[in-house]
Design a protein around this motif. Structure first.
Motif, mmCIF file in Angstrom:
data_model
loop_
_atom_site.group_PDB
_atom_site.id
_atom_site.type_symbol
_atom_site.label_atom_id
_atom_site.label_comp_id
_atom_site.label_asym_id
_atom_site.label_seq_id
_atom_site.Cartn_x
_atom_site.Cartn_y
_atom_site.Cartn_z
ATOM 1 N N GLU A 6 -26.568 11.047 60.565
ATOM 2 C CA GLU A 6 -25.777 10.293 59.593
ATOM 3 C C GLU A 6 -25.183 9.037 60.233
ATOM 4 N N TYR A 7 -24.659 9.178 61.437
ATOM 5 C CA TYR A 7 -24.042 8.040 62.127
ATOM 6 C C TYR A 7 -25.063 6.935 62.384
ATOM 7 N N VAL A 8 -26.225 7.297 62.871
ATOM 8 C CA VAL A 8 -27.256 6.300 63.165
ATOM 9 C C VAL A 8 -27.697 5.602 61.880
ATOM 10 N N LYS A 9 -27.912 6.350 60.831
ATOM 11 C CA LYS A 9 -28.321 5.749 59.554
ATOM 12 C C LYS A 9 -27.274 4.778 59.020
ATOM 13 N N ASN A 10 -26.009 5.150 59.122
ATOM 14 C CA ASN A 10 -24.929 4.325 58.575
ATOM 15 C C ASN A 10 -24.566 3.131 59.445
ATOM 16 N N ASN A 11 -24.989 3.129 60.688
ATOM 17 C CA ASN A 11 -24.600 2.061 61.624
ATOM 18 C C ASN A 11 -25.798 1.432 62.319
ATOM 19 N N GLU A 12 -26.947 1.497 61.693
ATOM 20 C CA GLU A 12 -28.196 1.060 62.320
ATOM 21 C C GLU A 12 -28.133 -0.373 62.848
ATOM 22 N N LYS A 54 -37.255 8.876 70.715
ATOM 23 C CA LYS A 54 -38.427 9.132 69.869
ATOM 24 C C LYS A 54 -38.149 9.005 68.375
ATOM 25 N N LYS A 55 -37.013 9.501 67.927
ATOM 26 C CA LYS A 55 -36.730 9.484 66.487
ATOM 27 C C LYS A 55 -36.076 8.183 66.041
ATOM 28 N N TYR A 56 -35.167 7.667 66.869
ATOM 29 C CA TYR A 56 -34.390 6.495 66.448
ATOM 30 C C TYR A 56 -34.800 5.194 67.122
ATOM 31 N N GLY A 57 -35.709 5.247 68.085
ATOM 32 C CA GLY A 57 -36.254 4.044 68.683
ATOM 33 C C GLY A 57 -35.383 3.347 69.714
ATOM 34 N N PHE A 58 -34.406 4.035 70.273
ATOM 35 C CA PHE A 58 -33.601 3.431 71.328
ATOM 36 C C PHE A 58 -34.427 3.354 72.606
ATOM 37 N N SER A 59 -34.155 2.354 73.417
ATOM 38 C CA SER A 59 -34.843 2.199 74.688
ATOM 39 C C SER A 59 -34.278 3.195 75.701
#
Length: 85
Positions: A6-12, A54-59
């Protein structure tokens, strides 16, 4: 993990600007051996790091990991992963 999602989606947009991510995983020392709990803490941290990559694409280069053994009065904190963006 639901809160992370939820946090990642809301603060992408803001998270794409983050230069460093710190992940700390913990395990208690009250149950099991010290060596076993060290592995559990390290596995927790690596699981979350892999999820972020893998899921959110962070380096992976932006992610610093650390694991520790703790004994607090709150068992949930003894088995936690804390992420700092």
């Amino acid at each position: 993990l639901a809160r992370l999602n939820e946090y990642v989606k809301n603060n992408e947009a803001e998270l794409k600007k983050v230069e460093k991510i710190s992940i700390t995983g913990s395990a208690d020392t009250k149950t099991g051996s010290i060596e076993f709990n060290k592995k559990i803490a390290a596995n927790r941290v690596e699981y979350v790091k892999n999820l972020l990559v893998k899921k959110y694409g962070f380096s992976a280069d932006k992610i610093a990991v650390r694991s520790s053994l703790v004994d607090s009065t709150n068992p949930a904190l003894d088995r936690a992963v804390v992420i700092s963006f």
